[in-house]
Design a protein around this motif. Structure first.
Motif, PDB file in Angstrom:
ATOM      1  N   VAL A   1      -3.740  -9.051  -2.616  1.00  0.00           N
ATOM      2  CA  VAL A   1      -3.659  -9.974  -3.580  1.00  0.00           C
ATOM      3  C   VAL A   1      -1.983 -10.016  -4.269  1.00  0.00           C
ATOM      4  O   VAL A   1      -1.355 -10.944  -4.302  1.00  0.00           O
ATOM      5  CB  VAL A   1      -4.291  -9.567  -5.070  1.00  0.00           C
ATOM      6  CG1 VAL A   1      -4.065 -10.647  -6.254  1.00  0.00           C
ATOM      7  CG2 VAL A   1      -5.897 -10.063  -4.624  1.00  0.00           C
ATOM      8  N   VAL A   2      -1.554  -8.897  -4.232  1.00  0.00           N
ATOM      9  CA  VAL A   2      -0.191  -8.634  -4.675  1.00  0.00           C
ATOM     10  C   VAL A   2       0.757  -9.139  -3.578  1.00  0.00           C
ATOM     11  O   VAL A   2       1.586  -9.749  -4.087  1.00  0.00           O
ATOM     12  CB  VAL A   2       0.425  -6.909  -4.802  1.00  0.00           C
ATOM     13  CG1 VAL A   2       1.693  -6.657  -5.046  1.00  0.00           C
ATOM     14  CG2 VAL A   2      -0.767  -6.288  -5.976  1.00  0.00           C
ATOM     15  N   ALA A   3       0.352  -8.839  -2.318  1.00  0.00           N
ATOM     16  CA  ALA A   3       1.264  -9.753  -1.313  1.00  0.00           C
ATOM     17  C   ALA A   3       1.152 -11.132  -1.364  1.00  0.00           C
ATOM     18  O   ALA A   3       2.279 -11.685  -1.139  1.00  0.00           O
ATOM     19  CB  ALA A   3       0.583  -9.121   0.046  1.00  0.00           C
ATOM     20  N   SER A   4       0.145 -11.737  -1.608  1.00  0.00           N
ATOM     21  CA  SER A   4       0.064 -13.102  -1.891  1.00  0.00           C
ATOM     22  C   SER A   4       1.027 -13.659  -3.109  1.00  0.00           C
ATOM     23  O   SER A   4       1.602 -14.446  -2.793  1.00  0.00           O
ATOM     24  CB  SER A   4      -1.429 -13.633  -2.315  1.00  0.00           C
ATOM     25  OG  SER A   4      -2.113 -13.429  -1.141  1.00  0.00           O
ATOM     26  N   TYR A   5       1.122 -12.858  -4.119  1.00  0.00           N
ATOM     27  CA  TYR A   5       1.716 -12.849  -5.193  1.00  0.00           C
ATOM     28  C   TYR A   5       3.220 -13.004  -4.847  1.00  0.00           C
ATOM     29  O   TYR A   5       4.181 -13.962  -4.975  1.00  0.00           O
ATOM     30  CB  TYR A   5       1.703 -12.069  -6.188  1.00  0.00           C
ATOM     31  CG  TYR A   5       2.604 -12.174  -7.297  1.00  0.00           C
ATOM     32  CD1 TYR A   5       2.630 -13.220  -8.376  1.00  0.00           C
ATOM     33  CD2 TYR A   5       3.787 -11.321  -7.400  1.00  0.00           C
ATOM     34  CE1 TYR A   5       3.497 -13.402  -9.437  1.00  0.00           C
ATOM     35  CE2 TYR A   5       4.830 -11.510  -8.546  1.00  0.00           C
ATOM     36  CZ  TYR A   5       4.684 -12.278  -9.510  1.00  0.00           C
ATOM     37  OH  TYR A   5       5.653 -12.717 -10.348  1.00  0.00           O
ATOM     38  N   LEU A   6       3.785 -11.986  -4.060  1.00  0.00           N
ATOM     39  CA  LEU A   6       4.985 -11.849  -3.806  1.00  0.00           C
ATOM     40  C   LEU A   6       5.471 -12.904  -2.689  1.00  0.00           C
ATOM     41  O   LEU A   6       6.602 -13.437  -2.795  1.00  0.00           O
ATOM     42  CB  LEU A   6       5.061 -10.493  -2.917  1.00  0.00           C
ATOM     43  CG  LEU A   6       4.867  -9.139  -3.740  1.00  0.00           C
ATOM     44  CD1 LEU A   6       5.151  -7.861  -3.015  1.00  0.00           C
ATOM     45  CD2 LEU A   6       6.086  -9.233  -4.773  1.00  0.00           C
ATOM     46  N   ILE A   7       4.432 -13.318  -1.655  1.00  0.00           N
ATOM     47  CA  ILE A   7       4.974 -14.475  -0.985  1.00  0.00           C
ATOM     48  C   ILE A   7       5.118 -15.562  -1.714  1.00  0.00           C
ATOM     49  O   ILE A   7       5.884 -16.594  -1.289  1.00  0.00           O
ATOM     50  CB  ILE A   7       3.850 -14.537   0.127  1.00  0.00           C
ATOM     51  CG1 ILE A   7       3.831 -13.283   1.260  1.00  0.00           C
ATOM     52  CG2 ILE A   7       3.813 -16.043   1.072  1.00  0.00           C
ATOM     53  CD1 ILE A   7       2.440 -13.302   1.933  1.00  0.00           C
TER      54      ILE A   7
ATOM     55  N   LYS B   1       0.822  -1.356   0.103  1.00  0.00           N
ATOM     56  CA  LYS B   1       0.025  -0.040   0.111  1.00  0.00           C
ATOM     57  C   LYS B   1       1.126   1.257  -0.217  1.00  0.00           C
ATOM     58  O   LYS B   1       0.411   2.195  -0.742  1.00  0.00           O
ATOM     59  CB  LYS B   1      -0.941   0.057   1.286  1.00  0.00           C
ATOM     60  CG  LYS B   1      -2.073  -0.857   1.041  1.00  0.00           C
ATOM     61  CD  LYS B   1      -2.812  -0.971   2.624  1.00  0.00           C
ATOM     62  CE  LYS B   1      -3.803  -2.069   2.614  1.00  0.00           C
ATOM     63  NZ  LYS B   1      -4.060  -2.010   4.056  1.00  0.00           N
ATOM     64  N   ARG B   2       1.963   1.398   0.841  1.00  0.00           N
ATOM     65  CA  ARG B   2       2.680   2.280   1.032  1.00  0.00           C
ATOM     66  C   ARG B   2       3.676   2.766  -0.168  1.00  0.00           C
ATOM     67  O   ARG B   2       4.076   3.541  -0.463  1.00  0.00           O
ATOM     68  CB  ARG B   2       3.715   2.167   2.058  1.00  0.00           C
ATOM     69  CG  ARG B   2       3.070   2.309   3.426  1.00  0.00           C
ATOM     70  CD  ARG B   2       3.817   1.820   4.698  1.00  0.00           C
ATOM     71  NE  ARG B   2       5.022   2.733   4.949  1.00  0.00           N
ATOM     72  CZ  ARG B   2       5.731   2.723   5.742  1.00  0.00           C
ATOM     73  NH1 ARG B   2       5.644   1.440   6.734  1.00  0.00           N
ATOM     74  NH2 ARG B   2       6.655   3.344   6.307  1.00  0.00           N
ATOM     75  N   THR B   3       3.786   1.517  -1.105  1.00  0.00           N
ATOM     76  CA  THR B   3       4.899   1.583  -2.099  1.00  0.00           C
ATOM     77  C   THR B   3       3.928   2.024  -3.381  1.00  0.00           C
ATOM     78  O   THR B   3       4.562   2.901  -4.341  1.00  0.00           O
ATOM     79  CB  THR B   3       5.377   0.089  -2.326  1.00  0.00           C
ATOM     80  OG1 THR B   3       6.376  -0.167  -1.247  1.00  0.00           O
ATOM     81  CG2 THR B   3       6.372   0.211  -3.584  1.00  0.00           C
ATOM     82  N   LEU B   4       2.972   1.414  -3.478  1.00  0.00           N
ATOM     83  CA  LEU B   4       2.043   1.719  -4.725  1.00  0.00           C
ATOM     84  C   LEU B   4       1.531   3.044  -4.900  1.00  0.00           C
ATOM     85  O   LEU B   4       1.359   3.540  -5.874  1.00  0.00           O
ATOM     86  CB  LEU B   4       0.983   0.496  -5.072  1.00  0.00           C
ATOM     87  CG  LEU B   4       1.495  -0.652  -5.261  1.00  0.00           C
ATOM     88  CD1 LEU B   4       0.516  -1.602  -5.413  1.00  0.00           C
ATOM     89  CD2 LEU B   4       2.485  -0.754  -6.656  1.00  0.00           C
TER      90      LEU B   4
ATOM     91  N   ALA C   1      -2.787   3.562  -7.882  1.00  0.00           N
ATOM     92  CA  ALA C   1      -2.710   2.386  -8.284  1.00  0.00           C
ATOM     93  C   ALA C   1      -3.693   1.440  -7.421  1.00  0.00           C
ATOM     94  O   ALA C   1      -4.414   0.382  -8.054  1.00  0.00           O
ATOM     95  CB  ALA C   1      -1.328   1.629  -7.585  1.00  0.00           C
ATOM     96  N   LEU C   2      -4.004   1.798  -6.274  1.00  0.00           N
ATOM     97  CA  LEU C   2      -4.890   1.100  -5.364  1.00  0.00           C
ATOM     98  C   LEU C   2      -6.297   1.274  -5.911  1.00  0.00           C
ATOM     99  O   LEU C   2      -7.192   0.336  -5.855  1.00  0.00           O
ATOM    100  CB  LEU C   2      -4.905   1.643  -3.893  1.00  0.00           C
ATOM    101  CG  LEU C   2      -3.460   1.272  -3.183  1.00  0.00           C
ATOM    102  CD1 LEU C   2      -3.735   1.829  -1.770  1.00  0.00           C
ATOM    103  CD2 LEU C   2      -3.418  -0.340  -3.211  1.00  0.00           C
ATOM    104  N   GLU C   3      -6.673   2.702  -6.250  1.00  0.00           N
ATOM    105  CA  GLU C   3      -7.875   2.943  -6.804  1.00  0.00           C
ATOM    106  C   GLU C   3      -8.129   2.299  -8.234  1.00  0.00           C
ATOM    107  O   GLU C   3      -9.306   2.118  -8.567  1.00  0.00           O
ATOM    108  CB  GLU C   3      -8.110   4.630  -6.993  1.00  0.00           C
ATOM    109  CG  GLU C   3      -7.987   5.044  -5.663  1.00  0.00           C
ATOM    110  CD  GLU C   3      -8.289   6.816  -5.667  1.00  0.00           C
ATOM    111  OE1 GLU C   3      -7.990   7.190  -6.817  1.00  0.00           O
ATOM    112  OE2 GLU C   3      -8.354   7.267  -4.656  1.00  0.00           O
ATOM    113  N   ALA C   4      -6.841   2.056  -8.964  1.00  0.00           N
ATOM    114  CA  ALA C   4      -6.996   1.339 -10.186  1.00  0.00           C
ATOM    115  C   ALA C   4      -7.131  -0.216 -10.370  1.00  0.00           C
ATOM    116  O   ALA C   4      -7.511  -0.713 -11.031  1.00  0.00           O
ATOM    117  CB  ALA C   4      -5.728   1.815 -11.134  1.00  0.00           C
ATOM    118  N   GLY C   5      -7.072  -0.600  -9.126  1.00  0.00           N
ATOM    119  CA  GLY C   5      -7.590  -1.983  -8.816  1.00  0.00           C
ATOM    120  C   GLY C   5      -6.356  -2.910  -8.294  1.00  0.00           C
ATOM    121  O   GLY C   5      -6.612  -4.055  -8.306  1.00  0.00           O
ATOM    122  N   ALA C   6      -5.445  -2.269  -7.936  1.00  0.00           N
ATOM    123  CA  ALA C   6      -4.022  -3.078  -7.452  1.00  0.00           C
ATOM    124  C   ALA C   6      -4.390  -3.476  -5.908  1.00  0.00           C
ATOM    125  O   ALA C   6      -3.982  -2.747  -4.985  1.00  0.00           O
ATOM    126  CB  ALA C   6      -2.852  -2.318  -7.532  1.00  0.00           C
TER     127      ALA C   6
END
Length: 198
Positions: free
Chosen positions: A151-157, A135-138, A142-147
């Protein structure tokens, strides 16, 4: 140090030195300077104690990687991801015994609802920690655009876990942090160029 904290520290030491499968309740007592009944009193079972020890040990590692990602406030989101992945890959040898112990715990968790629940809690806490950094990085756009940060965290893990397993099986074939950053940077640049209208 309380008995509970001593047990957790002893359990982390046992996981790194003996692994999951070879750590007995007596090992935990010897490493912590406590007694057998204190395991049941504070954690309910040896498995629950080891699962919490995993959670603490990996939380410490996750905090290190998150700190790397947030080290330079002026860096782009991609630069931050690259920095944390580079750090993660460079730290794999240092955490080899702990990673092996974690992989050893997956099989027994299929037959132990308690252990499985504890490992699920570990993943949820890790996902929350990584999601906060995402959240802090994007940023808001980006969050409002649907990031979706979860889900991104699950991918990185998943990427981190995949590299961890590859490292345990064949460390010689796992790229270094610099190799990963260079290859992904070139791949992303090519993908962006191909999708941009002339």
């Amino acid at each position: 140090m309380s008995n509970r904290d001593a047990l957790l520290e002893g359990a982390k030491r046992c996981l790194r030195e003996k692994g999951y499968a070879n750590t007995t309740a007596r090992d935990l007592v010897a490493a912590s300077g406590t007694n057998l009944s204190s395991i049941g009193y504070h954690f309910g079972s040896k498995e629950a104690l080891l699962a919490e020890a995993f959670d603490e040990a990996f939380a410490e590692w996750t905090a290190q990687l998150n700190a790397v990602a947030l080290d330079s406030p002026a860096a782009t989101a991609l630069d931050r991801v690259a920095a944390s992945w580079k750090a993660m890959l460079d730290m794999l040898p240092e955490h080899e015994r702990l990673m092996l112990a974690f992989v050893e715990s997956i099989g027994p968790s299929v037959r132990s609802p308690e252990l499985r629940a504890r490992l699920a809690e570990h993943y949820e806490r890790t996902r929350t920690d990584v999601s906060d950094v995402v959240k802090r990085t994007l940023g808001e756009d980006a969050l409002e655009a649907g990031a979706d940060p979860d889900v991104v965290a699950s991918y990185l893990i998943a990427v981190a876990d995949g590299f961890m397993i590859q490292f345990l099986i064949d460390p010689s074939r796992v790229p270094s942090g610099d190799q990963l950053v260079a290859a992904l940077g070139a791949a992303l640049a090519s993908a962006v160029a191909a999708s941009t209208p002339a």
